[in-house]
Design a protein around this motif. Sequence first.
Motif, PDB file in Angstrom:
ATOM      1  N   PRO A  57       0.820  -1.219   0.000  1.00 50.81           N
ATOM      2  CA  PRO A  57       0.000   0.000   0.000  1.00 50.81           C
ATOM      3  C   PRO A  57       0.848   1.260   0.000  1.00 50.81           C
ATOM      4  N   GLY A  58       0.176   2.392  -0.272  1.00 51.36           N
ATOM      5  CA  GLY A  58       0.808   3.690  -0.102  1.00 51.36           C
ATOM      6  C   GLY A  58       1.087   4.465  -1.363  1.00 51.36           C
ATOM      7  N   TYR A  59       0.777   3.938  -2.553  1.00 52.05           N
ATOM      8  CA  TYR A  59       1.062   4.671  -3.785  1.00 52.05           C
ATOM      9  C   TYR A  59       0.203   5.943  -3.839  1.00 52.05           C
ATOM     10  N   PRO A  60       0.794   7.076  -4.302  1.00 54.36           N
ATOM     11  CA  PRO A  60       2.185   7.281  -4.699  1.00 54.36           C
ATOM     12  C   PRO A  60       3.040   7.827  -3.544  1.00 54.36           C
ATOM     13  N   ASP A  61       4.247   7.319  -3.418  1.00 54.33           N
ATOM     14  CA  ASP A  61       5.222   7.780  -2.418  1.00 54.33           C
ATOM     15  C   ASP A  61       4.657   7.736  -1.003  1.00 54.33           C
ATOM     16  N   HIS A  62       3.963   6.663  -0.686  1.00 59.94           N
ATOM     17  CA  HIS A  62       3.402   6.442   0.655  1.00 59.94           C
ATOM     18  C   HIS A  62       2.452   7.561   1.091  1.00 59.94           C
ATOM     19  N   SER A  63       1.826   8.226   0.127  1.00 56.14           N
ATOM     20  CA  SER A  63       0.932   9.337   0.477  1.00 56.14           C
ATOM     21  C   SER A  63      -0.472   8.864   0.828  1.00 56.14           C
ATOM     22  N   THR A  64      -0.811   7.616   0.517  1.00 57.71           N
ATOM     23  CA  THR A  64      -2.148   7.106   0.836  1.00 57.71           C
ATOM     24  C   THR A  64      -2.112   5.957   1.837  1.00 57.71           C
ATOM     25  N   ILE A  65      -0.957   5.652   2.388  1.00 58.30           N
ATOM     26  CA  ILE A  65      -0.894   4.569   3.360  1.00 58.30           C
ATOM     27  C   ILE A  65      -1.456   5.039   4.697  1.00 58.30           C
ATOM     28  N   THR A  66      -2.258   4.212   5.316  1.00 56.53           N
ATOM     29  CA  THR A  66      -2.856   4.521   6.616  1.00 56.53           C
ATOM     30  C   THR A  66      -2.447   3.447   7.625  1.00 56.53           C
ATOM     31  N   VAL A  67      -2.703   3.715   8.880  1.00 59.63           N
ATOM     32  CA  VAL A  67      -2.324   2.763   9.922  1.00 59.63           C
ATOM     33  C   VAL A  67      -3.036   1.425   9.757  1.00 59.63           C
ATOM     34  N   PRO A  68      -4.345   1.362   9.441  1.00 60.25           N
ATOM     35  CA  PRO A  68      -4.956   0.054   9.204  1.00 60.25           C
ATOM     36  C   PRO A  68      -4.294  -0.730   8.075  1.00 60.25           C
ATOM     37  N   GLN A  69      -3.864  -0.053   7.003  1.00 64.26           N
ATOM     38  CA  GLN A  69      -3.150  -0.747   5.941  1.00 64.26           C
ATOM     39  C   GLN A  69      -1.833  -1.318   6.453  1.00 64.26           C
ATOM     40  N   LEU A  70      -1.143  -0.540   7.283  1.00 62.99           N
ATOM     41  CA  LEU A  70       0.130  -1.007   7.831  1.00 62.99           C
ATOM     42  C   LEU A  70      -0.081  -2.180   8.779  1.00 62.99           C
ATOM     43  N   VAL A  71      -1.184  -2.173   9.524  1.00 61.29           N
ATOM     44  CA  VAL A  71      -1.499  -3.298  10.404  1.00 61.29           C
ATOM     45  C   VAL A  71      -1.695  -4.566   9.585  1.00 61.29           C
ATOM     46  N   TYR A  72      -2.448  -4.475   8.497  1.00 64.87           N
ATOM     47  CA  TYR A  72      -2.677  -5.644   7.653  1.00 64.87           C
ATOM     48  C   TYR A  72      -1.369  -6.118   7.011  1.00 64.87           C
ATOM     49  N   SER A  73      -0.573  -5.168   6.542  1.00 64.06           N
ATOM     50  CA  SER A  73       0.684  -5.539   5.889  1.00 64.06           C
ATOM     51  C   SER A  73       1.637  -6.232   6.863  1.00 64.06           C
ATOM     52  N   MET A  74       1.748  -5.708   8.083  1.00 63.20           N
ATOM     53  CA  MET A  74       2.663  -6.314   9.055  1.00 63.20           C
ATOM     54  C   MET A  74       2.134  -7.648   9.557  1.00 63.20           C
ATOM     55  N   GLY A  75       0.829  -7.761   9.773  1.00 64.24           N
ATOM     56  CA  GLY A  75       0.289  -8.962  10.384  1.00 64.24           C
ATOM     57  C   GLY A  75       0.051 -10.108   9.437  1.00 64.24           C
ATOM     58  N   PHE A  76      -0.392  -9.826   8.188  1.00 66.44           N
ATOM     59  CA  PHE A  76      -0.803 -10.892   7.289  1.00 66.44           C
ATOM     60  C   PHE A  76       0.059 -11.028   6.043  1.00 66.44           C
ATOM     61  N   GLN A  77       0.968 -10.091   5.828  1.00 61.51           N
ATOM     62  CA  GLN A  77       1.906 -10.224   4.716  1.00 61.51           C
ATOM     63  C   GLN A  77       3.327 -10.498   5.196  1.00 61.51           C
ATOM     64  N   ASN A  78       3.725  -9.795   6.260  1.00 58.77           N
ATOM     65  CA  ASN A  78       5.058 -10.018   6.835  1.00 58.77           C
ATOM     66  C   ASN A  78       5.035 -10.934   8.056  1.00 58.77           C
ATOM     67  N   PHE A  79       3.849 -11.316   8.532  1.00 56.44           N
ATOM     68  CA  PHE A  79       3.673 -12.233   9.658  1.00 56.44           C
ATOM     69  C   PHE A  79       4.388 -11.756  10.920  1.00 56.44           C
ATOM     70  N   ASN A  80       4.407 -10.449  11.094  1.00 50.50           N
ATOM     71  CA  ASN A  80       4.966  -9.857  12.313  1.00 50.50           C
ATOM     72  C   ASN A  80       3.781  -9.448  13.188  1.00 50.50           C
ATOM     73  N   THR A  81       3.231 -10.435  13.884  1.00 50.10           N
ATOM     74  CA  THR A  81       2.017 -10.201  14.655  1.00 50.10           C
ATOM     75  C   THR A  81       2.244  -9.232  15.800  1.00 50.10           C
ATOM     76  N   GLY A  82       3.400  -9.281  16.438  1.00 47.45           N
ATOM     77  CA  GLY A  82       3.683  -8.397  17.564  1.00 47.45           C
ATOM     78  C   GLY A  82       3.644  -6.937  17.160  1.00 47.45           C
ATOM     79  N   ALA A  83       4.305  -6.577  16.048  1.00 44.55           N
ATOM     80  CA  ALA A  83       4.293  -5.190  15.582  1.00 44.55           C
ATOM     81  C   ALA A  83       2.895  -4.768  15.147  1.00 44.55           C
ATOM     82  N   ALA A  84       2.155  -5.684  14.514  1.00 42.34           N
ATOM     83  CA  ALA A  84       0.786  -5.361  14.107  1.00 42.34           C
ATOM     84  C   ALA A  84      -0.092  -5.072  15.321  1.00 42.34           C
TER      85      ALA A  84
END
Length: 347
Positions: free
Chosen positions: A291-318
């Motif tokens: 998420p975040g195109y263009p230049d991370h201008s549309t990335i939000t915290v819920p998107q980052l939660v999903y990316s960390m938890g279900f794409q990078n499998f870093n549940t603690g950070a999510a």
Amino acid sequence: MALSFPAGRAGTKDGTGDGPEAGTLRKGTPPHGRPRDSAPLRRKKNRARLRTVGFLSPWLIGFSVFFAYPLIATVYFSFMHYNQIKSPTFVGLKNWKYVFTEMPLFGPSLWNTLWLVVVMVALRVVFGLGIGLLVTKIKSGVGVFRTIFYLPYLAPPVAATVAFVFLLNPSTGPVNELLGHLGIDVPTWFNDPHWSKPSLVMLSLWGIGDLMVIFMAALLDVPKEQYEAAELDGANALSKFRYVTWPSITPIVMFAVVTGVVQTMQYYTQALVAGKLASGVNIGPGSVIQPGYPDHSTITVPQLVYSMGFQNFNTGAACVLSLVLFAIAMAVTLLLMRKSTGLLTED
């Protein structure tokens, strides 16, 4: 000299009483004067408590399953290293330190989320109130206008976002073609970091039908007698809105603001779909969406939660990101509720 009492009355310690039992505590009465609870009375109270718990049980089960347990689990996993495969291991504050000091996208995502909360919620409330005032003043064809303003809200979020990105396409979109014929410099909308968030705000204003309906109901509920009294006092349209309409709809406005803040803090689908469509990346089965195109201008915290938890499998950070989002939403909501209570008290 001997004291005498009237016939049929017996003396007591304080000089009053009836019958031979005067001056003593009645049987079954405790020293403080209240009758002891009998067994039938206790059973009745217990049945009343059980009945109350029975009526509350759907809410209690829902609260426990969908709020209390997830919140406790989120706090627990925020102190754990857990990749959803191996058993979690305790790491202390490492996840918190990573999020606040080492995660590169935490700052941009938090800024974008707060920007959307401030700008999008404020404009949606103002725009919804304005549309509500306009529709309530129309004398004929009001049903047609209500339908026109409400229909975009019924569109699914993904479909509405796809249509809006098509309309604002910098190369083939009809909006830019029209602006080009008028000699106006056209922006690239979702492809420009400076215009991407304003484009999302315009998308949210396009689906303003929910707030329009809420404000219409509030405006139609204002007593007409107050408007007539204000007219007799010589009040103009602005004065009537300030001294008659606004005090009556203040609770509804605060409701719209609080619910808007909560919804915008969870803003996910529209920003993700708009960014992916604008970037030209095909979204298909098995594709990993960054998420975040263009230049991370549309990335939000819920998107980052999903990316960390279900794409990078870093549940603690999510979980840490989720708790930060929850804390901010709770603080803003409590502040707004306190301000609204003060306004209502003053009114």
